[in-house]
Motif scaffolding. Structure first.
Motif, mmCIF file in Angstrom:
data_model
loop_
_atom_site.group_PDB
_atom_site.id
_atom_site.type_symbol
_atom_site.label_atom_id
_atom_site.label_comp_id
_atom_site.label_asym_id
_atom_site.label_seq_id
_atom_site.Cartn_x
_atom_site.Cartn_y
_atom_site.Cartn_z
ATOM 1 N N MET A 1 -16.404 -24.356 -0.570
ATOM 2 C CA MET A 1 -15.899 -25.468 -1.361
ATOM 3 C C MET A 1 -17.085 -26.315 -1.813
ATOM 4 O O MET A 1 -18.051 -26.488 -1.078
ATOM 5 C CB MET A 1 -14.924 -26.303 -0.534
ATOM 6 N N SER A 2 -16.982 -26.839 -3.007
ATOM 7 C CA SER A 2 -18.101 -27.611 -3.529
ATOM 8 C C SER A 2 -17.727 -29.086 -3.664
ATOM 9 O O SER A 2 -16.569 -29.441 -3.856
ATOM 10 C CB SER A 2 -18.555 -27.045 -4.874
ATOM 11 N N ILE A 3 -18.730 -29.912 -3.565
ATOM 12 C CA ILE A 3 -18.586 -31.365 -3.658
ATOM 13 C C ILE A 3 -18.461 -31.743 -5.133
ATOM 14 O O ILE A 3 -19.186 -31.195 -5.951
ATOM 15 C CB ILE A 3 -19.790 -32.059 -3.002
ATOM 16 N N PRO A 4 -17.632 -32.684 -5.527
ATOM 17 C CA PRO A 4 -16.738 -33.415 -4.645
ATOM 18 C C PRO A 4 -15.468 -32.626 -4.351
ATOM 19 O O PRO A 4 -14.975 -31.867 -5.176
ATOM 20 C CB PRO A 4 -16.397 -34.670 -5.443
ATOM 21 N N TYR A 5 -14.944 -32.833 -3.144
ATOM 22 C CA TYR A 5 -13.619 -32.342 -2.802
ATOM 23 C C TYR A 5 -12.646 -33.349 -3.411
ATOM 24 O O TYR A 5 -12.926 -34.541 -3.421
ATOM 25 C CB TYR A 5 -13.403 -32.292 -1.289
ATOM 26 N N THR A 6 -11.521 -32.880 -3.892
ATOM 27 C CA THR A 6 -10.539 -33.783 -4.488
ATOM 28 C C THR A 6 -9.192 -33.599 -3.814
ATOM 29 O O THR A 6 -8.898 -32.534 -3.259
ATOM 30 C CB THR A 6 -10.389 -33.521 -5.996
ATOM 31 N N GLY A 7 -8.391 -34.639 -3.863
ATOM 32 C CA GLY A 7 -7.068 -34.554 -3.263
ATOM 33 C C GLY A 7 -6.227 -35.743 -3.650
ATOM 34 O O GLY A 7 -6.651 -36.622 -4.394
ATOM 35 N N GLU A 13 0.307 -40.563 -7.356
ATOM 36 C CA GLU A 13 -0.052 -41.977 -7.539
ATOM 37 C C GLU A 13 -1.396 -42.324 -6.902
ATOM 38 O O GLU A 13 -2.041 -43.273 -7.325
ATOM 39 C CB GLU A 13 1.040 -42.890 -6.987
ATOM 40 N N ILE A 14 -1.790 -41.582 -5.875
ATOM 41 C CA ILE A 14 -3.083 -41.819 -5.230
ATOM 42 C C ILE A 14 -3.911 -40.548 -5.335
ATOM 43 O O ILE A 14 -3.444 -39.456 -5.011
ATOM 44 C CB ILE A 14 -2.920 -42.242 -3.761
ATOM 45 N N ARG A 15 -5.149 -40.711 -5.794
ATOM 46 C CA ARG A 15 -6.107 -39.612 -5.894
ATOM 47 C C ARG A 15 -7.396 -40.063 -5.220
ATOM 48 O O ARG A 15 -7.747 -41.245 -5.250
ATOM 49 C CB ARG A 15 -6.396 -39.262 -7.357
ATOM 50 N N TYR A 16 -8.095 -39.117 -4.600
ATOM 51 C CA TYR A 16 -9.359 -39.439 -3.945
ATOM 52 C C TYR A 16 -10.362 -38.312 -4.149
ATOM 53 O O TYR A 16 -10.008 -37.196 -4.524
ATOM 54 C CB TYR A 16 -9.152 -39.714 -2.450
ATOM 55 N N GLU A 17 -11.628 -38.640 -3.893
ATOM 56 C CA GLU A 17 -12.720 -37.664 -3.890
ATOM 57 C C GLU A 17 -13.519 -37.831 -2.615
ATOM 58 O O GLU A 17 -13.624 -38.945 -2.080
ATOM 59 C CB GLU A 17 -13.653 -37.875 -5.080
ATOM 60 N N ILE A 18 -14.088 -36.733 -2.137
ATOM 61 C CA ILE A 18 -14.994 -36.749 -0.988
ATOM 62 C C ILE A 18 -16.349 -36.278 -1.496
ATOM 63 O O ILE A 18 -16.472 -35.175 -2.034
ATOM 64 C CB ILE A 18 -14.493 -35.825 0.136
ATOM 65 N N HIS A 19 -17.382 -37.115 -1.311
ATOM 66 C CA HIS A 19 -18.703 -36.854 -1.875
ATOM 67 C C HIS A 19 -19.742 -36.452 -0.829
ATOM 68 O O HIS A 19 -20.936 -36.698 -1.025
ATOM 69 C CB HIS A 19 -19.182 -38.088 -2.645
ATOM 70 N N ALA A 20 -19.309 -35.817 0.250
ATOM 71 C CA ALA A 20 -20.226 -35.308 1.275
ATOM 72 C C ALA A 20 -19.544 -34.151 1.988
ATOM 73 O O ALA A 20 -18.311 -34.050 1.974
ATOM 74 C CB ALA A 20 -20.594 -36.399 2.274
ATOM 75 N N GLN A 21 -20.342 -33.321 2.614
ATOM 76 C CA GLN A 21 -19.766 -32.218 3.380
ATOM 77 C C GLN A 21 -19.021 -32.785 4.596
ATOM 78 O O GLN A 21 -19.471 -33.750 5.216
ATOM 79 C CB GLN A 21 -20.856 -31.249 3.839
ATOM 80 N N LEU A 102 -5.743 -32.082 0.350
ATOM 81 C CA LEU A 102 -6.793 -31.606 -0.554
ATOM 82 C C LEU A 102 -6.178 -30.708 -1.624
ATOM 83 O O LEU A 102 -5.209 -29.984 -1.368
ATOM 84 C CB LEU A 102 -7.851 -30.814 0.218
ATOM 85 N N ASP A 103 -6.769 -30.715 -2.813
ATOM 86 C CA ASP A 103 -6.291 -29.850 -3.886
ATOM 87 C C ASP A 103 -6.512 -28.377 -3.553
ATOM 88 O O ASP A 103 -5.699 -27.532 -3.921
ATOM 89 C CB ASP A 103 -6.997 -30.187 -5.202
ATOM 90 N N ASP A 104 -7.623 -28.061 -2.897
ATOM 91 C CA ASP A 104 -7.936 -26.676 -2.539
ATOM 92 C C ASP A 104 -8.120 -26.593 -1.028
ATOM 93 O O ASP A 104 -9.076 -27.125 -0.480
ATOM 94 C CB ASP A 104 -9.207 -26.216 -3.253
ATOM 95 N N THR A 105 -7.212 -25.921 -0.359
ATOM 96 C CA THR A 105 -7.280 -25.771 1.099
ATOM 97 C C THR A 105 -7.605 -24.334 1.501
ATOM 98 O O THR A 105 -7.614 -24.021 2.685
ATOM 99 C CB THR A 105 -5.942 -26.169 1.742
ATOM 100 N N THR A 106 -7.912 -23.484 0.541
ATOM 101 C CA THR A 106 -8.043 -22.050 0.805
ATOM 102 C C THR A 106 -9.217 -21.692 1.707
ATOM 103 O O THR A 106 -9.178 -20.663 2.372
ATOM 104 C CB THR A 106 -8.166 -21.251 -0.510
ATOM 105 N N LYS A 107 -10.245 -22.512 1.735
ATOM 106 C CA LYS A 107 -11.427 -22.173 2.533
ATOM 107 C C LYS A 107 -11.523 -22.956 3.844
ATOM 108 O O LYS A 107 -12.485 -22.834 4.575
ATOM 109 C CB LYS A 107 -12.678 -22.364 1.700
#
Length: 151
Positions: A1-7, A13-21, A102-107
């Motif tokens: 998975m690559s940064i940023p993670y999104t979810g 109504e609520i969206r977030y990003e993760i900018h670190a491993q 998270l939008d992508d949970t596959t990994k």
């Protein structure tokens, strides 16, 4: 998975990003996680607190005592009720993202199981993971296992 993670929450109504491993990912079988997930367990992706950015909406919050006796601030969508984050008073530099949002949970591959003494009897606990019958004294072992698994 690559940064940023999104979810985000179910209704969007609520969206977030993760900018670190992430620091680790574990499964918690405590009764509170079973209740909040309406399932057999909850998954927590621990990340640095300052790496999480809410880009849309504002979560609501309520605080409860965990099975460990420590306080946990629960952040959720006020519209659809999706639990998004847990902030722990004893660990202010980190936050637990509820990994299923998270939008992508596959990994995602959890490295440990917490509160196995509360696990549903039909759940199979892998001996390849770090397993604790309650709250671990040292979460850094979970962090180390995550780094090993993801390097």
């Amino acid at each position: 998975m690559s940064i940023p993670y999104t979810g985000g929450c179910q209704c969007g109504e609520i969206r977030y990003e993760i900018h670190a491993q992430p620091l680790t990912l574990y499964v918690c079988h405590c009764r509170e996680c079973q209740k909040q997930s309406s399932s057999a367990f909850g998954m927590s992706l621990t990340v640095a607190r300052d790496a999480v950015v809410i880009i849309k909406g504002q979560p609501k919050a309520w605080t409860r005592k965990a099975d460990s006796g420590r306080e946990v601030k629960n952040l959720f969508c006020g519209d659809c009720g999706t639990r998004l984050f847990h902030e722990r008073t004893y660990s202010p530099d980190t936050i637990n993202v509820k990994a299923g949002t998270l939008d992508d949970t596959t990994k995602l591959r959890p490295v440990g199981n917490l509160w196995t003494r509360s696990a549903q009897t039909w759940v199979k606990i892998s001996d390849q993971m770090l397993n604790y019958d309650g709250q671990p004294d040292d979460v850094h072992l979970l962090w180390d296992k995550w780094r090993q698994q993801n390097s």
